[in-house]
Enzyme design. Structure first.
Site, short mmCIF file in Angstrom:
data_model
loop_
_atom_site.label_atom_id
_atom_site.label_comp_id
_atom_site.label_asym_id
_atom_site.label_seq_id
_atom_site.Cartn_x
_atom_site.Cartn_y
_atom_site.Cartn_z
N GLU A 38 -31.81 -43.76 32.80
CA GLU A 38 -30.70 -43.48 33.70
C GLU A 38 -29.46 -43.00 32.95
OE1 GLU A 38 -30.98 -43.10 36.70
OE2 GLU A 38 -32.83 -44.13 37.18
N TYR A 121 -23.56 -45.61 40.18
CA TYR A 121 -24.90 -45.03 40.30
C TYR A 121 -25.92 -45.78 39.43
CZ TYR A 121 -28.95 -42.40 39.21
OH TYR A 121 -30.25 -42.09 39.00
N ASP A 139 -26.16 -39.91 43.85
CA ASP A 139 -25.97 -38.93 42.78
C ASP A 139 -25.78 -37.57 43.43
OD1 ASP A 139 -28.48 -38.28 43.66
OD2 ASP A 139 -29.23 -37.80 41.67
#
Length: 354
Positions: A38, A121, A139
């Site tokens: 991520e 996020y 996102d």
DNA sequence: AAGGCGGGGAA
DNA sequence: TTCCCAGCCTT
């Protein structure tokens, strides 16, 4: 909430299970690997981040391995991926998790959010994918899918926009399989509901997509335009000593490329010639304990290295010296330092024979 | 709220 | 060229 769409997540997940790419971080829920992927994928396309993910997993199989690595090694492995604060924060967070959390990542949104480099996020992504928590991610893909499907014109890069889309995503998320839902909506945005010329005629949602029905697909999402880029002028002083050594400096302080290495740099307000260069105070300091035999310009025409917010008009000056100075490094070892792509490209072209 | 921070792929 | 990518941090 614009409308009730009870089947939205079911349709989306069904599409995802048929169309998802086989990516390495989709074969695990290990929080270290999910976190690593991520961070790398922030503002970065999957195809650009993928080789870096594989390199990192191999070099640092566990968070302790990353924590114990020198920062220079981490930056070197990150070289070319950009946004280098991500690498510095990654390393710092690995140390915290390894040394202060017994090597165990937080298992919920609020605690994940406290980690350096982990924002809304990323905390939501890890919480949902690794720990099955119903935390919706938002996102760039999610903004696009939701703004089109619901016909929402709120600019996405504003505080009200972020709030509105976050709340909407949170209402839509499948609480039974939040991780799958989150990945599904992102994959759908990345692969089908693309920014330019989406194939709406064959879309699974084209009977209910507001943007498609109202022919506003090209108008959504709305985004406030970025400011124009600034031009900067870089003059790199590439020392070439008789015994094949050069000078590298590490960038410190604020600005681009923190902690990466580069040649001594003189930044000017415009393009300069050799005599102007030699009159700069920085050049005099640079050349004080250096025995310069010759100076030549490597590229008459500046290399324009384009960042998203500035253009670096760059010329490389070759400074031949007959004496060795301290702090020099063998040219053969330059390749071991983490450098910006601008420098790496020059090095591979100019030093290819060393 | 606004600005800074990389590099590359796609149209 | 322009847009934008599995965003975050600082001011």
């Amino acid at each position: 909430m614009p409308k009730k769409v009870p089947h939205f997540s079911k349709i989306l997940i069904a599409w995802y299970l048929q169309n998802k790419r086989d990516l390495p971080w989709r074969n695990t829920t290990n929080p270290y690997r999910i976190w690593l992927s991520e961070i790398m994928l922030q503002q970065t396309r999957v195809l650009q981040g993928l080789p870096y993910y594989l390199k990192f997993v191999e070099a640092y199989p566990k968070v302790e391995d990353l924590a114990n690595a020198p920062e220079d090694d981490v930056l070197k492995l990150w070289q070319g991926l950009g946004y280098y604060s991500r690498a510095r924060n990654l390393h710092a967070t690995a140390k915290i998790v390894s040394e202060e959390m017994n090597g165990t990542f937080p298992n919920n949104y609020n605690d994940l959010l406290k980690l350096k480099g982990v924002g809304d996020y990323t905390a939501s992504a890890i919480a949902s994918i690794s720990f099955n928590q119903p935390e919706a991610v938002v996102d760039g893909n999610v903004y696009r899918v939701l703004s089109r499907y619901f016909g929402i014109p709120t600019p996405i890069n504003t505080t009200p926009g972020q709030k509105e889309f976050k709340q909407l995503a949170q209402q839509l998320i499948d609480k039974k399989e939040p991780g799958t839902f989150n990945q599904a909506i992102m994959e759908f945005g990345a692969r089908f509901c693309v920014p330019q010329s989406p194939d709406c005629g064959n879309c699974i949602f084209n009977d209910s997509c507001v943007a498609f029905q109202q022919k506003k697909v090209t108008e959504l999402p709305v985004k406030i335009k970025a400011k124009p880029v600034k031009n900067r002028f870089f003059n790199y002083l590439v020392v070439l000593s008789e015994n094949e050594r050069t000078i590298l400096q590490q960038r410190t302080g604020k600005g681009i490329w923190q902690k990466l290495y580069e040649f001594p740099l003189i930044e000017t307000s415009e393009e300069i010639n050799i005599s102007e260069l030699q009159n700069f105070p920085q050049f005099r300091t640079f050349s004080e304990n250096l025995n310069i035999e010759n100076i030549s310009l490597f590229n008459e025409k500046p290399v324009i290295h384009k960042l998203s917010h500035q253009h670096l008009n760059t010329r490389f000056w070759i400074v031949e010296t007959s004496e060795e100075k301290e702090n020099t490094v063998p040219i053969s070892e330059v390749k071991n330092y983490a450098v910006p792509v601008l420098i790496a490209d020059f090095v591979s072209e100019f030093f290819e024979n060393y």
